[in-house]
Design an enzyme around this catalytic site. Sequence first.
Site, PDB file in Angstrom:
ATOM      1  N   TYR A 182      35.608  42.516  33.242  1.00 44.42           N
ATOM      2  CA  TYR A 182      34.818  43.722  32.370  1.00 44.42           C
ATOM      3  C   TYR A 182      33.797  43.428  31.421  1.00 44.42           C
ATOM      4  CZ  TYR A 182      37.398  42.673  28.145  1.00 44.42           C
ATOM      5  OH  TYR A 182      38.026  41.896  26.811  1.00 44.42           O
ATOM      6  N   CYS A 183      32.997  44.343  31.234  1.00 42.10           N
ATOM      7  CA  CYS A 183      31.955  44.189  30.134  1.00 42.10           C
ATOM      8  C   CYS A 183      31.549  45.315  29.530  1.00 42.10           C
ATOM      9  CB  CYS A 183      30.640  43.598  30.789  1.00 42.10           C
ATOM     10  SG  CYS A 183      30.186  44.406  32.180  1.00 42.10           S
ATOM     11  N   THR A 184      30.361  45.542  28.799  1.00 44.96           N
ATOM     12  CA  THR A 184      30.041  46.757  28.245  1.00 44.96           C
ATOM     13  C   THR A 184      30.010  47.990  29.133  1.00 44.96           C
ATOM     14  OG1 THR A 184      29.087  45.363  26.407  1.00 44.96           O
ATOM     15  CG2 THR A 184      28.569  47.823  26.477  1.00 44.96           C
TER      16      THR A 184
END
Length: 242
Positions: A182-184
């Site tokens: 996951y990331c922004t």
Amino acid sequence: MSAVLNIAAYKFVSFDDREALREAWLAQARERGLLGTILLAPEGVNLFLAGDEGGVRGFLALLRADPRLADLEVKESWSAQQPFRKMLVRLKGEIIRMDHPMIRPEDGSAPAVDAATLARWLDAGHDDEGRPLVLLDTRNGFEVDHGAFEGALDWRLSKFTEFPQRLREHRAELEGHTVVSYCTGGIRCEKAALLMREEGMDHVYQLDGGILKYFETVGGRHYQGRCFVFDEREALDQHLAP
């Protein structure tokens, strides 16, 4: 009252007319009073824009009129103030630099898990097949320090180009698990998941839409702190408020 609409979006798609698009998009964004940044690369587009609702939606309609961007998905949030100071359209080699040219998301995206499904897996502590779950944060360390999913792996990246080497060093931590990167907003975790697939790892997913879509869909369940964003708001809470 929050009067400024903020949008974040990306899409991996080939562009061979970037210079013409740069000039046209910059002119149209400025005409609508928008501020922010658009990155254009041969592999796709990545954008963060803000302005009044009519201007933002008008510009989105312009982008989606291009068949290559007809299905462009957008994350939205609101703020009382304009979080950007300039309007920039930049030509780049990659919309998120990984220095791994064999990874081309346009050729096929890694499987994605949506926010509601991830929240359910986190509630249960495993995926639907009973396999233990590992969340892998693909953001830089200073972003993670603002907030992250509970128990997520943090490899203390200082830049995304370090991810391939970190994967080689820490791969053993991921064996036997279902891995959700996951990331922004989804762009880094998509490339990360593709690299893990290329390295022969099974049961690897990306979080569709990243943290921002997760907040928008299910709120802050299993997440501690805020989500760092690259504008003057600095970080957003689970309600997508500065």
